[in-house]
Design a protein around this motif. Sequence first.
Motif, PDB file in Angstrom:
ATOM      1  N   VAL A 129      -0.362 -30.429  -4.530  1.00 38.94           N
ATOM      2  CA  VAL A 129      -0.753 -31.414  -3.697  1.00 38.94           C
ATOM      3  C   VAL A 129       0.713 -31.410  -2.746  1.00 38.94           C
ATOM      4  CG1 VAL A 129      -0.900 -33.794  -3.153  1.00 38.94           C
ATOM      5  CG2 VAL A 129      -1.945 -32.947  -5.159  1.00 38.94           C
ATOM      6  N   GLY A 130       0.462 -31.383  -1.308  1.00 39.22           N
ATOM      7  CA  GLY A 130       1.454 -31.303  -0.267  1.00 39.22           C
ATOM      8  C   GLY A 130       1.491 -32.685   0.124  1.00 39.22           C
ATOM      9  N   ALA A 131       0.520 -33.523   0.380  1.00 36.84           N
ATOM     10  CA  ALA A 131       0.412 -34.882   0.994  1.00 36.84           C
ATOM     11  C   ALA A 131      -0.707 -35.599   0.559  1.00 36.84           C
ATOM     12  CB  ALA A 131       0.551 -34.619   2.627  1.00 36.84           C
ATOM     13  N   LEU A 152      -9.523 -41.622   1.960  1.00 36.15           N
ATOM     14  CA  LEU A 152      -8.092 -41.096   1.203  1.00 36.15           C
ATOM     15  C   LEU A 152      -8.460 -39.700   0.507  1.00 36.15           C
ATOM     16  CD1 LEU A 152      -5.118 -41.726   0.183  1.00 36.15           C
ATOM     17  CD2 LEU A 152      -6.147 -42.612  -1.577  1.00 36.15           C
ATOM     18  N   ASN A 153      -7.493 -38.811   1.126  1.00 35.50           N
ATOM     19  CA  ASN A 153      -7.610 -37.414   0.699  1.00 35.50           C
ATOM     20  C   ASN A 153      -6.471 -36.769   0.187  1.00 35.50           C
ATOM     21  OD1 ASN A 153     -10.478 -37.243   1.632  1.00 35.50           O
ATOM     22  ND2 ASN A 153      -9.594 -36.905   3.740  1.00 35.50           N
ATOM     23  N   LEU A 154      -6.534 -35.920  -0.858  1.00 36.77           N
ATOM     24  CA  LEU A 154      -5.266 -35.128  -1.127  1.00 36.77           C
ATOM     25  C   LEU A 154      -5.187 -33.868  -0.260  1.00 36.77           C
ATOM     26  CD1 LEU A 154      -5.875 -34.695  -4.644  1.00 36.77           C
ATOM     27  CD2 LEU A 154      -4.331 -36.415  -3.704  1.00 36.77           C
ATOM     28  N   ASP A 176      -2.565 -49.009  -1.991  1.00 35.46           N
ATOM     29  CA  ASP A 176      -2.811 -47.880  -3.102  1.00 35.46           C
ATOM     30  C   ASP A 176      -2.402 -46.628  -2.793  1.00 35.46           C
ATOM     31  OD1 ASP A 176      -3.952 -49.965  -4.550  1.00 35.46           O
ATOM     32  OD2 ASP A 176      -6.145 -49.567  -3.966  1.00 35.46           O
ATOM     33  N   ALA A 177      -2.665 -46.192  -1.588  1.00 34.82           N
ATOM     34  CA  ALA A 177      -2.311 -44.736  -1.109  1.00 34.82           C
ATOM     35  C   ALA A 177      -0.762 -44.547  -1.069  1.00 34.82           C
ATOM     36  CB  ALA A 177      -2.826 -44.417   0.204  1.00 34.82           C
ATOM     37  N   ALA A 181       1.469 -41.938  -3.287  1.00 32.78           N
ATOM     38  CA  ALA A 181       2.268 -41.204  -2.622  1.00 32.78           C
ATOM     39  C   ALA A 181       3.856 -41.204  -3.254  1.00 32.78           C
ATOM     40  CB  ALA A 181       2.415 -41.370  -1.117  1.00 32.78           C
ATOM     41  N   GLN A 182       4.188 -42.484  -3.649  1.00 31.03           N
ATOM     42  CA  GLN A 182       5.535 -42.674  -4.404  1.00 31.03           C
ATOM     43  C   GLN A 182       5.648 -42.047  -5.615  1.00 31.03           C
ATOM     44  OE1 GLN A 182       6.468 -46.536  -4.729  1.00 31.03           O
ATOM     45  NE2 GLN A 182       8.968 -46.249  -5.252  1.00 31.03           N
ATOM     46  N   THR A 183       4.381 -42.318  -6.255  1.00 32.46           N
ATOM     47  CA  THR A 183       3.973 -41.589  -7.815  1.00 32.46           C
ATOM     48  C   THR A 183       4.272 -39.885  -7.746  1.00 32.46           C
ATOM     49  OG1 THR A 183       3.143 -43.557  -8.584  1.00 32.46           O
ATOM     50  CG2 THR A 183       2.786 -41.413  -9.732  1.00 32.46           C
TER      51      THR A 183
END
Length: 202
Positions: A129-131, A152-154, A176-177, A181-183
Amino acid sequence: WTPLGKEGANVCTHRLRTDPFDGVMRFVGTPINKVPGIAVAVGGLVFALIMVAGVIPPLRELLRTLPVLYLVIALLTVADAVLGIWIYRKMNPYIVFDSRCGAFYRSTVDPRKIFELAALPTFTPFKTVGALQLLKKQVQNSESGAYNAYELNLVRKDGERVNVVSHGDYPVLAEDAATLAQTLKVPLWDMKNSPQASQRKE
């Protein structure tokens, strides 16, 4: 920056939750998303109980003269329960960020019953996953007209995208996104306020 899907509710249907026992992060259906399936299943059972109890005199007499109707009622009740469960699972799939196997996946089947999770079409290892990408889209509904929803997409490092969840509450989904992202330690490309998103759109 085009949405992956055309569907999406105009209310919040899912929230990101972390299981206190295994630490796994999941998008869990909100009550409003669980009611339809439960209502169908329970509604059939209530109808069957009313029929069998003989609350309505004409139906009581009909059952007395045609006992085979008990079998019909039983079959209809089972069919209704199966339909309710199907609707519930369709609206509340397993949407999992599994830290145990280091991957994301979606499934309408309990993951514990799946022998090979990697065979799922949505199985996406965290390392690929890049973003994360948060999009706005317009959903057409024949009854309520058009409304906005958010997706929301990976975004994988190879450029492919995998849908995570869609619903109509932007502040909640953005929160939630950001947690995800932080995790995952990846950037969040939010088309509403992300510099990366603005540049990409141009």
